[in-house]
Design a protein around this motif. Structure first.
Motif, mmCIF file in Angstrom:
data_model
loop_
_atom_site.group_PDB
_atom_site.id
_atom_site.type_symbol
_atom_site.label_atom_id
_atom_site.label_comp_id
_atom_site.label_asym_id
_atom_site.label_seq_id
_atom_site.Cartn_x
_atom_site.Cartn_y
_atom_site.Cartn_z
ATOM 1 N N TRP A 1 53.301 66.461 -14.715
ATOM 2 C CA TRP A 1 52.771 65.747 -15.872
ATOM 3 C C TRP A 1 53.876 65.008 -16.634
ATOM 4 O O TRP A 1 53.619 63.972 -17.251
ATOM 5 N N ARG A 2 55.098 65.464 -16.520
ATOM 6 C CA ARG A 2 56.208 64.686 -17.079
ATOM 7 C C ARG A 2 56.346 63.355 -16.342
ATOM 8 O O ARG A 2 56.506 62.299 -16.959
ATOM 9 N N GLN B 1 54.066 61.849 -14.596
ATOM 10 C CA GLN B 1 52.886 61.021 -14.864
ATOM 11 C C GLN B 1 53.014 60.331 -16.221
ATOM 12 O O GLN B 1 52.692 59.152 -16.364
ATOM 13 N N TYR B 2 53.484 61.061 -17.202
ATOM 14 C CA TYR B 2 53.620 60.476 -18.530
ATOM 15 C C TYR B 2 54.691 59.379 -18.534
ATOM 16 O O TYR B 2 54.554 58.356 -19.213
ATOM 17 N N GLN B 3 55.761 59.595 -17.719
ATOM 18 C CA GLN B 3 56.792 58.561 -17.620
ATOM 19 C C GLN B 3 56.223 57.284 -16.996
ATOM 20 O O GLN B 3 56.617 56.177 -17.359
ATOM 21 N N LYS C 1 52.417 56.474 -19.685
ATOM 22 C CA LYS C 1 52.539 56.615 -21.141
ATOM 23 C C LYS C 1 51.177 56.747 -21.840
ATOM 24 O O LYS C 1 50.993 56.268 -22.951
ATOM 25 N N SER C 2 50.225 57.426 -21.184
ATOM 26 C CA SER C 2 48.888 57.577 -21.794
ATOM 27 C C SER C 2 48.823 58.866 -22.621
ATOM 28 O O SER C 2 49.590 59.804 -22.426
ATOM 29 N N ASP C 3 47.879 58.848 -23.560
ATOM 30 C CA ASP C 3 47.682 60.041 -24.399
ATOM 31 C C ASP C 3 47.185 61.227 -23.573
ATOM 32 O O ASP C 3 47.527 62.382 -23.850
ATOM 33 N N SER D 1 47.890 61.901 -20.400
ATOM 34 C CA SER D 1 49.033 62.477 -19.680
ATOM 35 C C SER D 1 49.940 63.237 -20.632
ATOM 36 O O SER D 1 50.485 64.287 -20.290
ATOM 37 N N LYS D 2 50.089 62.719 -21.842
ATOM 38 C CA LYS D 2 50.934 63.395 -22.815
ATOM 39 C C LYS D 2 50.341 64.754 -23.196
ATOM 40 O O LYS D 2 51.067 65.770 -23.274
ATOM 41 N N ARG E 1 50.787 67.087 -20.281
ATOM 42 C CA ARG E 1 52.203 67.443 -20.190
ATOM 43 C C ARG E 1 52.539 68.520 -21.227
ATOM 44 O O ARG E 1 53.176 69.524 -20.920
#
Length: 151
Positions: free
Chosen positions: A125-126, A128-130, A133-135, A137-138, A141
């Motif tokens: 999930w880190r 994916q968030y990189q 940058k979606s909420d 995924s955040k 994460r």
């Protein structure tokens, strides 16, 4: 029959009139003392008979238990039985300890596998968030990393 003759019998059959005799308190006192002393001696004799019979039974039991000639052989058998029982109990305890160690080892392996999985999920999930940058995924994460670092 008239009332004066009622119950009257022939003079030869009538009792002589009772004369009042005073109570001799000295005779009464010594009679009671003699009765008490007699009862005391009878109770003492019975008490000694019971005491002697109980003491005899106890001494017989002690003699049979401690001073019997046939004590060595049953003791040897009972020592062998006790040794066998102790060995059986020790084997059972060793088996229980081995099972407890296996359970602890299995629990440690499962906990390590869960920690590794949580760390992999956190890393996923880190990444994916990189990328996006979606909420969504955040939030994934944050929850997966909190779970990974809580263990």
């Amino acid at each position: 029959m008239d009332t004066n003759s009622w119950g009257n019998h022939a003079p030869e059959r009538q009792l002589p009139p009772q004369q009042y005799t005073p109570i001799n308190y000295l005779k009464l006192f010594w009679t009671i003392v003699a009765a008490i002393i007699t009862a005391f001696f009878i109770m003492s004799i019975f008490s000694w008979v019971i005491f002697v019979s109980v003491a005899n039974a106890v001494m017989t039991d002690i003699n049979q238990h401690y001073f019997s000639k046939n004590v060595a052989q049953p003791t040897q058998v009972s020592l062998q039985q006790q040794s066998t029982e102790i060995t059986r109990q020790l084997n059972a305890l060793a088996k229980q300890n081995q099972q407890a160690a296996e359970r602890a080892s299995k629990a440690a392996r499962e906990k390590e596998a869960a920690r590794r999985t949580n760390m992999q999920t956190c890393q996923f999930w880190r990444d994916q968030y990189q990328k996006d940058k979606s909420d969504r995924s955040k939030s994934f994460r944050d929850s997966s990393c909190a779970r990974a670092y809580a263990l």
